[in-house]
Design a protein around this motif. Structure first.
Motif, PDB file in Angstrom:
ATOM      1  N   LEU A  66      14.168 -11.573  -5.718  1.00 56.43           N
ATOM      2  CA  LEU A  66      14.409 -10.190  -5.315  1.00 56.43           C
ATOM      3  C   LEU A  66      13.297  -9.272  -5.822  1.00 56.43           C
ATOM      4  CD1 LEU A  66      18.253 -10.039  -6.019  1.00 56.43           C
ATOM      5  CD2 LEU A  66      17.087 -10.650  -3.892  1.00 56.43           C
ATOM      6  N   GLU A  67      12.825  -9.522  -7.012  1.00 58.26           N
ATOM      7  CA  GLU A  67      11.736  -8.700  -7.552  1.00 58.26           C
ATOM      8  C   GLU A  67      10.478  -8.838  -6.693  1.00 58.26           C
ATOM      9  OE1 GLU A  67      11.395  -6.490  -9.964  1.00 58.26           O
ATOM     10  OE2 GLU A  67      13.485  -6.580 -10.613  1.00 58.26           O
ATOM     11  N   THR A  68      10.177 -10.048  -6.273  1.00 59.30           N
ATOM     12  CA  THR A  68       8.993 -10.270  -5.445  1.00 59.30           C
ATOM     13  C   THR A  68       9.113  -9.556  -4.105  1.00 59.30           C
ATOM     14  OG1 THR A  68       8.616 -12.429  -6.466  1.00 59.30           O
ATOM     15  CG2 THR A  68       7.578 -12.038  -4.334  1.00 59.30           C
ATOM     16  N   HIS A  94      21.745  -9.309  -0.282  1.00 59.84           N
ATOM     17  CA  HIS A  94      21.833 -10.136  -1.485  1.00 59.84           C
ATOM     18  C   HIS A  94      22.288  -9.283  -2.674  1.00 59.84           C
ATOM     19  CE1 HIS A  94      19.848 -13.730  -3.727  1.00 59.84           C
ATOM     20  NE2 HIS A  94      20.687 -13.121  -4.539  1.00 59.84           N
ATOM     21  N   LEU A  95      21.672  -8.137  -2.849  1.00 57.89           N
ATOM     22  CA  LEU A  95      22.040  -7.246  -3.948  1.00 57.89           C
ATOM     23  C   LEU A  95      23.460  -6.711  -3.782  1.00 57.89           C
ATOM     24  CD1 LEU A  95      18.629  -5.433  -4.253  1.00 57.89           C
ATOM     25  CD2 LEU A  95      19.760  -6.631  -6.139  1.00 57.89           C
ATOM     26  N   ALA A 143      26.524  -6.944  -6.388  1.00 61.39           N
ATOM     27  CA  ALA A 143      27.221  -5.731  -6.835  1.00 61.39           C
ATOM     28  C   ALA A 143      28.733  -5.906  -6.837  1.00 61.39           C
ATOM     29  CB  ALA A 143      26.820  -4.552  -5.953  1.00 61.39           C
ATOM     30  N   LYS A 144      29.234  -6.798  -6.015  1.00 61.12           N
ATOM     31  CA  LYS A 144      30.680  -7.027  -5.966  1.00 61.12           C
ATOM     32  C   LYS A 144      31.177  -7.783  -7.200  1.00 61.12           C
ATOM     33  CE  LYS A 144      30.621  -6.968  -0.921  1.00 61.12           C
ATOM     34  NZ  LYS A 144      30.731  -7.755   0.340  1.00 61.12           N
ATOM     35  N   ASP A 145      30.275  -8.474  -7.895  1.00 56.11           N
ATOM     36  CA  ASP A 145      30.633  -9.225  -9.091  1.00 56.11           C
ATOM     37  C   ASP A 145      30.060  -8.596 -10.365  1.00 56.11           C
ATOM     38  OD1 ASP A 145      31.996 -11.469  -7.749  1.00 56.11           O
ATOM     39  OD2 ASP A 145      30.016 -11.960  -6.980  1.00 56.11           O
ATOM     40  N   ARG A 146      28.838  -8.083 -10.273  1.00 57.31           N
ATOM     41  CA  ARG A 146      28.168  -7.533 -11.458  1.00 57.31           C
ATOM     42  C   ARG A 146      27.528  -6.189 -11.117  1.00 57.31           C
ATOM     43  NH1 ARG A 146      24.414 -11.950 -14.246  1.00 57.31           N
ATOM     44  NH2 ARG A 146      24.251 -10.204 -15.703  1.00 57.31           N
ATOM     45  N   ARG A 192      19.227  -2.845 -12.677  1.00 55.96           N
ATOM     46  CA  ARG A 192      18.028  -3.385 -12.053  1.00 55.96           C
ATOM     47  C   ARG A 192      17.401  -2.380 -11.092  1.00 55.96           C
ATOM     48  NH1 ARG A 192      14.894  -8.221 -12.372  1.00 55.96           N
ATOM     49  NH2 ARG A 192      16.725  -8.873 -13.538  1.00 55.96           N
ATOM     50  N   LEU A 193      18.220  -1.816 -10.214  1.00 55.27           N
ATOM     51  CA  LEU A 193      17.673  -0.886  -9.222  1.00 55.27           C
ATOM     52  C   LEU A 193      17.195   0.406  -9.858  1.00 55.27           C
ATOM     53  CD1 LEU A 193      20.068  -1.359  -6.168  1.00 55.27           C
ATOM     54  CD2 LEU A 193      17.934  -2.525  -6.729  1.00 55.27           C
TER      55      LEU A 193
END
Length: 368
Positions: free
Chosen positions: A183-185, A201-202, A206-209, A216-217
């Motif tokens: 994701l960072e790339t 993906h993010l 977000a639904k779990d963590r 991160r964002l």
């Protein structure tokens, strides 16, 4: 007269004509492809299967039509892909790699990176992640720097923790953030196709963590247009939930300085197939401009007096000080495979910047 022709079923994308197309591709790819064996195996029992069951069924039918040696079979499968005419046909042949290629990691990874350009290998990569998440994620991280957008998307989409229609991967379920280097790339990828995957993906994570995603964002450059797009779409679930940190990351203050003058639904009694119109009139009482995220939540009636709520987007906009805004949206009340309506009262909330500002309701009545 109303057209009563039923909509085509999704599974019919992989119907008899698709089998012929795949058989033709195999025949053109190699004289070693046994067309008759494939069609006999693929046709048997096809009618009763769903779309993803057909994907797996076709992969199994390829096995008796191809050489017993995996690498020889894989060369034919890769040669077939450019001759296919629909992405789901390519998904079916990537499933051959998932089913028969776990013992040849290197050749299978190269094949999936190639085949994903013709459909998607996001489902076929899951068994490799389940077998050895670390080794597979390392390859996918390299894919995230590939020149081909389809391959870069596979890097993100293939390791989504909640990928629809796909088997859950134990390692990603235990730690959904294991794809973070990927994701960072891709956080400023030039391809919208890739950015949508990163955002989805993010949103899965977000639904779990949620705190991990927000932390991160919060470090990502929001002034970069591609990154800002990902941030907005990645936070959609948290924004609908009115999360103050998520709202702040898109430049929105939790709560709004507005005077709500009207919020109505019409008609107040509907039947399946009817359309409701929601209308909201408001005025800014802020001394300056403010960004408003306006949503509405319908509490769908369920059996036994229970309800199930769903949030819908209405509008996101900037409102100047002292200015009025008139908002309206229409929604047809009809059943979907994922939502069936029950008779009775349906409460509706108007949500502005994460806060419920007003309520109204409509009733679903029996068909006349």
């Amino acid at each position: 007269m109303t057209d009563q022709t039923p909509a085509p079923l999704l599974k019919d994308i992989l119907g008899p004509q698709a089998l012929i197309t795949i058989a033709d591709a195999g025949t053109a790819a190699s004289p070693r492809f046994d067309r008759q064996a494939f069609l006999a195996a693929a046709t048997d029992g096809l009618d009763a299967l769903s779309i993803m069951e057909r994907v797996r069924h076709i992969a199994g039918a390829l096995q008796p039509a191809l050489p017993a040696d995996y690498r020889a079979a894989l060369a034919i499968v890769r040669a077939m892909a450019p001759k296919l005419t629909h992405g789901f046909q390519a998904v079916a042949i990537t499933e051959f790699v998932a089913r028969y290629g776990l013992g040849d990691f290197t050749a299978s990874m190269a094949a999936l990176a190639d085949l994903t350009r013709f459909g998607t290998a996001e489902f076929a990569i899951r068994p490799f992640l389940a077998q050895d998440a670390g080794r597979t994620l390392a390859v996918m991280e390299a894919w995230s720097r590939d020149q081909d957008a389809h391959v870069r998307r596979l890097a993100s989409e293939g390791c989504r923790p909640r990928l629809p229609w796909a088997a859950r991967v134990p390692a990603l379920k235990a730690d959904p953030a294991r794809g973070a280097p990927i994701l960072e790339t891709l956080k400023a990828d030039p391809s919208l196709y890739v950015r949508k995957s990163v955002a989805n993906h993010l949103n899965d994570i977000a639904k779990d963590r949620p705190d991990w995603v927000l932390d991160r964002l919060g470090t990502w450059p929001a002034d970069e247009p591609q990154t800002a797009w990902i941030i907005r779409h990645a936070l959609r679930t948290l924004i609908k939930a009115g999360d103050p940190r998520a709202l702040a990351l898109i430049g929105v203050r939790h709560g709004a300085a507005v005077d709500l003058q009207r919020f109505t639904v019409a008609p107040q009694t509907v039947r399946l197939g009817d359309t409701i119109t929601l209308t909201a009139d408001l005025r800014s009482i802020s001394p300056g401009d403010q960004r408003l995220v306006v949503d509405y939540r319908i509490h769908y009636a369920r059996a036994g007096g229970k309800t199930a709520a769903k949030v819908f987007k209405l509008k996101t906009f900037d409102l100047a000080a002292g200015v009025d805004a008139n908002l309206s949206i229409r929604q047809t009340i009809r059943d979907f495979s994922t939502r069936r309506h029950h008779l009775g009262r349906h409460d509706v909330e108007l949500i502005i910047n994460g806060e419920t500002m007003a309520r109204t309701a409509f009733d679903v009545a029996p068909a006349s």
